[in-house]
Design a protein around this motif. Sequence first.
Motif, PDB file in Angstrom:
ATOM      1  N   GLN A 148      35.363 102.042  38.724  1.00  0.00           N
ATOM      2  CA  GLN A 148      34.525 103.009  37.926  1.00  0.00           C
ATOM      3  C   GLN A 148      34.435 103.501  38.257  1.00  0.00           C
ATOM      4  O   GLN A 148      34.129 105.175  38.183  1.00  0.00           O
ATOM      5  CB  GLN A 148      34.181 101.870  36.259  1.00  0.00           C
ATOM      6  N   HIS A 161      49.120 105.653  35.718  1.00  0.00           N
ATOM      7  CA  HIS A 161      48.455 106.044  36.251  1.00  0.00           C
ATOM      8  C   HIS A 161      48.767 105.228  37.589  1.00  0.00           C
ATOM      9  O   HIS A 161      48.269 104.034  37.844  1.00  0.00           O
ATOM     10  CB  HIS A 161      47.154 105.634  36.119  1.00  0.00           C
ATOM     11  N   LEU A 202      41.982 100.538  38.718  1.00  0.00           N
ATOM     12  CA  LEU A 202      40.830  99.594  38.351  1.00  0.00           C
ATOM     13  C   LEU A 202      40.101  98.525  39.247  1.00  0.00           C
ATOM     14  O   LEU A 202      41.107  97.748  38.884  1.00  0.00           O
ATOM     15  CB  LEU A 202      40.764 100.248  37.106  1.00  0.00           C
ATOM     16  N   PHE A 260      35.698  97.658  32.581  1.00  0.00           N
ATOM     17  CA  PHE A 260      35.988  99.176  32.656  1.00  0.00           C
ATOM     18  C   PHE A 260      34.653  99.151  30.888  1.00  0.00           C
ATOM     19  O   PHE A 260      34.835  97.867  30.324  1.00  0.00           O
ATOM     20  CB  PHE A 260      36.854  99.225  31.441  1.00  0.00           C
ATOM     21  N   TYR A 308      31.682 105.144  30.106  1.00  0.00           N
ATOM     22  CA  TYR A 308      32.921 105.775  30.781  1.00  0.00           C
ATOM     23  C   TYR A 308      31.908 107.105  29.092  1.00  0.00           C
ATOM     24  O   TYR A 308      32.234 108.547  29.258  1.00  0.00           O
ATOM     25  CB  TYR A 308      33.573 104.610  29.727  1.00  0.00           C
ATOM     26  N   GLY A 361      34.470 107.290  35.430  1.00  0.00           N
ATOM     27  CA  GLY A 361      35.283 107.258  35.635  1.00  0.00           C
ATOM     28  C   GLY A 361      36.531 108.847  35.284  1.00  0.00           C
ATOM     29  O   GLY A 361      37.127 109.230  35.527  1.00  0.00           O
ATOM     30  N   SER A 393      39.085 110.046  37.874  1.00  0.00           N
ATOM     31  CA  SER A 393      39.882 109.986  38.343  1.00  0.00           C
ATOM     32  C   SER A 393      41.221 109.016  37.111  1.00  0.00           C
ATOM     33  O   SER A 393      42.435 108.948  37.021  1.00  0.00           O
ATOM     34  CB  SER A 393      40.486 108.995  39.328  1.00  0.00           C
ATOM     35  N   SER A 394      40.425 109.226  35.336  1.00  0.00           N
ATOM     36  CA  SER A 394      41.170 108.492  34.899  1.00  0.00           C
ATOM     37  C   SER A 394      42.035 109.474  33.883  1.00  0.00           C
ATOM     38  O   SER A 394      41.030 111.085  34.240  1.00  0.00           O
ATOM     39  CB  SER A 394      40.171 107.552  33.803  1.00  0.00           C
ATOM     40  N   LYS A 425      42.158 110.956  30.162  1.00  0.00           N
ATOM     41  CA  LYS A 425      42.141 111.076  29.005  1.00  0.00           C
ATOM     42  C   LYS A 425      42.961 111.727  28.241  1.00  0.00           C
ATOM     43  O   LYS A 425      43.795 110.709  27.589  1.00  0.00           O
ATOM     44  CB  LYS A 425      40.414 111.410  28.566  1.00  0.00           C
ATOM     45  N   PRO A 432      41.833 104.831  27.680  1.00  0.00           N
ATOM     46  CA  PRO A 432      41.968 106.257  28.451  1.00  0.00           C
ATOM     47  C   PRO A 432      42.917 104.956  29.501  1.00  0.00           C
ATOM     48  O   PRO A 432      42.777 104.319  30.192  1.00  0.00           O
ATOM     49  CB  PRO A 432      40.796 106.358  28.731  1.00  0.00           C
ATOM     50  N   PHE A 479      43.103 104.220  33.285  1.00  0.00           N
ATOM     51  CA  PHE A 479      42.728 104.169  34.192  1.00  0.00           C
ATOM     52  C   PHE A 479      43.927 103.211  35.567  1.00  0.00           C
ATOM     53  O   PHE A 479      44.733 103.293  34.981  1.00  0.00           O
ATOM     54  CB  PHE A 479      41.765 103.559  34.401  1.00  0.00           C
ATOM     55  N   TRP A 509      47.327 101.331  34.887  1.00  0.00           N
ATOM     56  CA  TRP A 509      47.117 101.284  33.713  1.00  0.00           C
ATOM     57  C   TRP A 509      48.466 102.202  32.785  1.00  0.00           C
ATOM     58  O   TRP A 509      48.353 102.917  33.387  1.00  0.00           O
ATOM     59  CB  TRP A 509      45.828 101.235  32.590  1.00  0.00           C
TER      60      TRP A 509
END
Lengths: 706, 600
Positions: free
Chosen positions: B143, B246, B251, B255, B260, B266, B268-269, B271, B314, B316, B319
């Motif tokens: 993360q 994603h 990841l 998490f 977060y 995070g 590159s995640s 939202k 969110p 990742f 996911w």
Amino acid sequence: MSSAVRGKLPWPLRMSYDKQDTLLKLFVLSIAAVLSFSTRLFSVLRFESVIHEFDPYFNYRTTRFLTEEGFYSFHNWFDDRAWYPLGRIIGGTIYPGLMVTSATLYHVLHFFNITIDIRNVCVFLAPLFSSLTTLVTYHLTKELKDVSSGLVAAAMIAAVPGYISRSVAGSYDNEGIAIFCMLLTYLLWIKAVKTGSLFWGAMCALAYFYMVSSWGGYVFLINLIPLHVLALMATGRFSHRIYVAYSAVYSLGTLLSMQISFVGFQPVQSSEHMAALGVFGLCQIHSFIDYLRAKLSKEYFEILFRTMALFAGTAITGVGAVLMASGKIAPWTGRFYSLLDPSYAKNNIPIIASVSEHQPTTWSSFYFDLQMLVFMFPVGLYYCFCRLTDANIFIIIYGITSIYFAGVMVRLMLVLAPVMCILSGIGVSGILSTYMKNLDISKVQKKTKKAENYPIKNEVASVVIMMMSLFLITYTFHCTWVTSEAYSSPSIVLSARGGDGSRIIFDDFREAYYWLRHNTPEDAKVMSWWDYGYQITAMANRTILVDNNTWNNTHISRVGQAMASSEEHAYEIMRELDVNYVLVIFGGLTGYSSDDINKFLWMVRIGGSTEKGEHIKEHDYYTPAGEFRVDREGSPTLLNCLMYKMCYYRFGSVYTEGGKPTGYDRVRNAEIGNKDFELDVLEEAYTTEHWLVRIYKVKDLENRGI
Amino acid sequence: MNRVAYELVVFGALLASCCTANQGAIGGDLVNSAVNRQIDLTSQLAKFTTTITLENAGKTATTSFVLAIDPTLRDRLSFIGATTKDDDAEKLSVTQTTVPGRTTDVLFRVDLRKALGAGQSTTVTVDESYTHAQTPFPAQITQAEDQLVLFKGNLHFYSPYKTVSETTTVKLASNKIESHTKTKAKVEDSSIVYGPFENVEPFSQEKLQVHYENNTPFLAVTSLLRVIEVSHWGNIAVEETYDVRHSGARLKGSFSRYDYQRQLDGRSSVKSFKTILPAAARDVYYRDEIGNISTSNLNEQDDAVELELRPRFPLFGGWKTHYYIGYNLPSYEYLYNSGDDYALHMRFVDHVYDDQVIDDITVKVILPEGSKNVDLSVPFPVDRHPDELHFTYLDTFGRPVVIAHKSNLVEQHIQEFTLKYSFQKLLLLQEPLLVVFAFYILFFTVIVYVRLDFAISKDEASESRMRMQGLLDQLQASQDKRTSLYQRYEDAIAKFKSTKDLAGFTGSRKKIDAEHKDLTTAIKELQGKLKLESTDMAEKVGELQKLDVNLKEQIVLSITLAEKVVAGKMGKQQYVDNEKVYSAKREDIMGKTETLLSSL
């Protein structure tokens, strides 16, 4: 009314009295039906068309399965998603009435190309059936007393909170349709008793079959009807009509009820059904004796009667003893005992006691759920006793037994609510129709009739009627208020008021379940406390260890042990149960009080209640002073158990409230005792936005050390 | 891996279909005199903008030239287009082609606007978009880590022609470059310039590899189902079902919500993202399998509706989520007609988020029941599946559904399709008529059921009651009329007194008398019938008749009195006194009649 005058009246009054009567009845009934549907829609309007609570999710899931796969695969469904690794035979362990009803409705609608979603069918089924219940209540009360009582009772049941609590839109549970089935069975029973016709008896048996297929509460019904027959025998009202009615209902009803695989042979084996069988036998004997008495002289009859009574008594006792010994007659089950003795379950089976709806009812909740019905109920009883008939005896027995059962268990308030409405309807209508007559509207007549020996007749009548109207008005306000405040939150979506008065929605449950659904392997096993089992299988579509169908105490106990043990010990249990993910509910950040820490003592108790969990002792989790505390004073066993660690992992560094130290739990109002720790065998997999749901992944075994 | 294979199959199919139609030659006399390539790697896409100065070194004029796709990237090609600057950035037509001898290469033929004569040169800009061309490396990050990606390409412009001079600029998402191909490279902040290279041979390849940090959202729509339901009652309903993943670095490990929330990592995640809907979109919803997703915002602007979508959680790396959005559009903006011929003009794919990648899309258009002669035209090649039938509210024989499928789409594919069909306007009335008819049947059945007696046995009591009710109604009517006659008597008397017209009075009196007699006999008959049902009622009617006789006597007395006073046989005062007595009596009888009637 003069004919000249009638000509000038508005059109509804120009009709004949018969027609006006019909119109008024239709009007009142349709308003009641519409009201009972629409008053249950608070949650749909406030949130969305969503299934509520826990059990409804299971029902929804099975209904979806039924509509998609058809009845036969539903009947033979072995569910490997629940009770891992045991599984559950769904087809044989549920009452399928509810699912079949909605699936039928769904298929009928789809036959006409009305493409309504199955979820919406499920959500709106309970309100729909409560509309039907108002109609059935009207007919039942009409059979018992008269049309006007029927109308009052129908209007009352449309809004009674005791019934609404289980039938709001989205509360897709057995009870939603069962109350309708129950009242329908009663109505047809009364018809059968009144007419003595085989037709109504058979209809009653069919209604009973529907009732059996939809709710376990049918046991109440199959004991109440024999009780009624018994009471009629005792009061010397037994007749051919009752003989025909009961024989038809019992024999057909029992045969039909045995077709439900979950019920199976219980109607002829278990003690709960024995009363019905006994009364059936008694009916035969009674009518046989009546026949003999008519044929024999008095002396001969006496001799014969004594011999046969002695013989039969011995035979029955003997056979009963043999069956009991050989285990053919099921022993008294725990649930039955808890009905008779409220403290039985609490003392013996912790899992029964842990369910809040199995708790005894408090006095305040009687008033909360029934309001004016509580004191109008005896009035109705009075009117019934005034003019005793076969039908009235039935409603008296129903009223008195259900008031007892409602006192034992909160959820049985549901059975009480309809009879309260019926009897109060009779009471209110009795009072109103008595005093309405005394109310003089025309002023001309008032002058002429002053000579009567009832001086202020009109005034008294006005006061009584105004009082009744006031009661009825407050009843409607109370009902609406209770429905909107107490019974219309879906519990899957929480809402709170923000600082500026705006509504904040906590949608964390669905967030977590949806995460599980899409981001864990298809065959992952999720361990959680049993409350969330149904929701996880329905929404996350993942395998779970225990769920709300608490049939296997040892398995639940094993999960309880895992939660209550230290990390290493819990790891052994989790490896043994092949768990991949663990899910806990934590309200410390938001102040959601029914979280897992508050339920934790039940886990300890249930965990410690079996042989394998003997090392778990409740007092280890209390402070020396006997308190359950999560702060520094708390017992070290509690502060190091798996549940504690999973709930408070990394919570120690979070600021929750201004002016309070980090790691301040807003439910327990304490700064947590064990702040800085790492998890060895678990890793945080997901935590929702408001920390309500926390999911941990069980780590694999470590590679063998070098 | 599986996906790539699938794409290859689709591509192969496309290729095969083009083979026969577009076979051509390369035309070896052309030369790329100057090539300037811009490789834009600032998002998850690889966007190539190549400016080619093309020179005809041969002796004959040519109308087209051939573009070749770099073999390392050819499976990732999503879009290719060419424009020329010669006359106001005109679009040039680009079609796939094959050339004997170069069967493994993917080639496109670009048709020029004007023939390129010997020695002439022209400038063409070619745009290419490649999806999934940047692969995360390492493939798993925690993360806290940043996302590093690897781009592999060709250092040279892959062309069937000789290139005289070329430069390549690679624009990166950040200035953190782990490693890159060093050949003639110059790093400037977040971009790398390669070249210039001189006299590059046709089809030359040299490895270009860049490894750098790219934290832009690597979001891919793995499948999209777009259902457009056309109603001729003025509405077009659109519903799009998305599977979003994603596609960046997965990841690794746990998490942590705590980290977060502190927004330290995070990066590159994903939202949330913005979807732009048509400006006319109404009743927008955003849901998934388990209900409404409460985390979204809707901004209505002048030219579009901006929908800020936040998935339930969110996203990742690795996911995925699934959701659907839907909205209504007014049909007048998209549906055109001339007579019974209709044309639907809508986007094949709409905006999902900036720099979008859509792996697969299926578009279903549900036309009104009874639409015929369907013809779909899309500006790029799509797979057309066989039509289906869809049944929904009030349908009898089903609505035709047109289905089209395409893989690997980017923003440039947001183009409009045209669907032509014919529909008889009269069919619009079918559904309302169906409802009318259904209600008619319902009411008719109820009427038949209520009016007709289906009982096998007769219920005497209720029959008699109903008959009696009917008789009483008739009686009521007759009595009403009879009562009104007395008013007419009185009127006639009053008129007689003022006009003193004896003949007229006698006339009108006779007329009223006759009517009165008729009514009285009618009531008598009713009385006879009532007697069969209930003697009690008949007796009451008898009383009514007696009262009427009394009343009649009174009115006759009154008439004699009036005649006397008109003839002057009686004083005025005496008349008034007598008349008062009579009228009081009449009132009294009338009152009695009324109470009697109401008791019936």
